[in-house]
Design an enzyme around this catalytic site. Structure first.
Site, PDB file in Angstrom:
ATOM      1  CG  HIS A 103      -0.013   0.148   2.494  1.00  0.00           C
ATOM      2  ND1 HIS A 103       0.553  -0.933   3.112  1.00  0.00           N
ATOM      3  CD2 HIS A 103       0.423   1.239   3.167  1.00  0.00           C
ATOM      4  CE1 HIS A 103       1.297  -0.509   4.117  1.00  0.00           C
ATOM      5  NE2 HIS A 103       1.236   0.805   4.184  1.00  0.00           N
TER       6      HIS A 103
ATOM      7  CG  HIS B 253       7.516   5.012   0.876  1.00  0.00           C
ATOM      8  ND1 HIS B 253       7.252   6.114   1.655  1.00  0.00           N
ATOM      9  CD2 HIS B 253       7.566   3.959   1.725  1.00  0.00           C
ATOM     10  CE1 HIS B 253       7.163   5.735   2.918  1.00  0.00           C
ATOM     11  NE2 HIS B 253       7.347   4.422   2.993  1.00  0.00           N
TER      12      HIS B 253
HETATM   13  P1  2AM Z   1       6.518   2.343   6.021  1.00  0.00           P
HETATM   14  O1  2AM Z   1       5.891   1.403   5.034  1.00  0.00           O
HETATM   15  O2  2AM Z   1       7.413   3.332   5.396  1.00  0.00           O
HETATM   16  O3  2AM Z   1       7.130   1.602   7.179  1.00  0.00           O
HETATM   17  C1  2AM Z   1       1.443   1.090   8.378  1.00  0.00           C
HETATM   18  O4  2AM Z   1       2.299   0.797   9.411  1.00  0.00           O
HETATM   19  C2  2AM Z   1       2.007   2.157   7.491  1.00  0.00           C
HETATM   20  O5  2AM Z   1       2.240   3.339   8.239  1.00  0.00           O
HETATM   21  C3  2AM Z   1       3.312   1.791   6.825  1.00  0.00           C
HETATM   22  O6  2AM Z   1       3.210   2.105   5.477  1.00  0.00           O
HETATM   23  C4  2AM Z   1       4.363   2.624   7.505  1.00  0.00           C
HETATM   24  O7  2AM Z   1       5.297   3.181   6.639  1.00  0.00           O
HETATM   25  C5  2AM Z   1       3.576   3.759   8.088  1.00  0.00           C
HETATM   26  N1  2AM Z   1       4.120   4.082   9.389  1.00  0.00           N
HETATM   27  C6  2AM Z   1       4.292   3.247  10.418  1.00  0.00           C
HETATM   28  N2  2AM Z   1       4.793   3.897  11.483  1.00  0.00           N
HETATM   29  C7  2AM Z   1       4.937   5.186  11.109  1.00  0.00           C
HETATM   30  C8  2AM Z   1       5.400   6.353  11.763  1.00  0.00           C
HETATM   31  N3  2AM Z   1       5.788   6.348  13.035  1.00  0.00           N
HETATM   32  N4  2AM Z   1       5.408   7.494  11.052  1.00  0.00           N
HETATM   33  C9  2AM Z   1       5.008   7.507   9.780  1.00  0.00           C
HETATM   34  N5  2AM Z   1       4.555   6.445   9.108  1.00  0.00           N
HETATM   35  C10 2AM Z   1       4.520   5.290   9.759  1.00  0.00           C
END
Ligand code: 2AM
Length: 259
Positions: free
Chosen positions: A124, A206
């Site tokens: 996603h 991304h």
């Molecule tokens: P990532 O894929 O770059 O890890 C669900 O966890 C989504 O939220 C993921 O796409 C993750 O990004 C994002 N995510 C998780 N923790 C986060 C944080 N503390 N700040 C921003 N995005 C976060």
């Protein structure tokens, strides 16, 4: 047979209850869990036995006794789930065909030890991460999101890279559509105003492909690309259970059609 039919919803509710991680049941939860497991076993035995009358009566007796207690338990369980904060985020879902192709491409272009691949149906693009959110705050954020009116857009995934600090290998876009940037910026502003911490880092759209990518991995040269129309965004819940992360779509927000 009547007995089996009548019991199906109870079995389902108990099954759902038991699927939760044991650690999440408060108080006497583990005893309740053991009790329900025995109850399920009894029903299973009855069914496997081809509906033996005596077993059937026993199961019915146990169930009638447990029924009252179970319904109270299940109400407690549902209330506790509803009032638990949830880990939420807004994101774009990938079409199933793109998911399939990307997973193939990933397998062909990255070594097995490069990192932990994200499951195809978990791929996603996050728009705004909300963190742990109470039911009230979820309602408020969902209502704000429902008032967003904007046209859909087309997304082309033609960029990839690695962030060593967060240990992820990602797929992105070299030319983010204006609609995507606007949407993310609005959702992030709404989240921040509602008290959800927003990272000060600029939004870099991304899709995480690999996690735990500790060492620099060779990124495939440009030339790959997937293009698809984006017609909605989604509010997801992230849950960790039985060793894996699962994302559940809670609400979908279609974009305006006329565009
Ligand atoms: P990532 O894929 O770059 O890890 C669900 O966890 C989504 O939220 C993921 O796409 C993750 O990004 C994002 N995510 C998780 N923790 C986060 C944080 N503390 N700040 C921003 N995005 C976060």
């Amino acid at each position: 047979p009547r007995l089996q039919q009548d019991n199906a919803p109870v079995d389902m509710a108990i099954g759902e209850y038991l699927q939760r991680q044991p650690g999440r049941f408060p108080g006497a939860g583990w005893r309740i869990e053991q009790y329900l497991r025995r109850l399920l076993q009894c029903g299973k035995k009855f069914r496997e036995d081809g509906g033996n009358r005596q077993l059937g009566h026993e199961w019915l007796r146990r169930l009638t006794f447990a029924g009252k207690h179970c319904s109270i338990l299940i109400i407690h369980y549902r209330v506790s789930i509803m009032s638990e904060p949830k880990r939420l985020f807004f994101a774009l879902e990938l079409p199933a065909e793109a998911q399939r192709q990307i997973v193939h491409w990933r397998a062909a272009n990255f070594a097995e030890d490069a990192g932990r691949p994200v499951a195809a149906d978990n791929l996603h693009l996050t728009l705004a991460f909300l963190g742990e959110v109470s039911a009230d705050k979820q309602r408020a954020l969902a209502a704000l999101a429902g008032r967003i009116h904007q046209p859909g857009f087309t997304l082309t995934l033609d960029d990839a890279g690695q962030w060593l600090r967060s240990r992820v290998v990602w797929l992105g876009t070299r030319r983010p559509p204006r609609g995507l940037l606007q949407l993310a910026s609005l959702l992030r502003a709404q989240a921040a105003r509602s008290g959800c911490y927003q990272s000060p880092q600029p939004f870099h759209p991304h899709i995480t492909l690999l996690r735990e990518a500790r060492h620099a991995v060779p990124i495939p040269p440009p030339g790959f690309s997937w293009t698809f129309a984006v017609s909605e965004f989604v509010l997801y819940e992230s849950r960790f259970s039985r060793g894996r992360t699962r994302y559940t779509a809670l609400e979908r927000y279609p974009f305006n059609k006329e565009s």
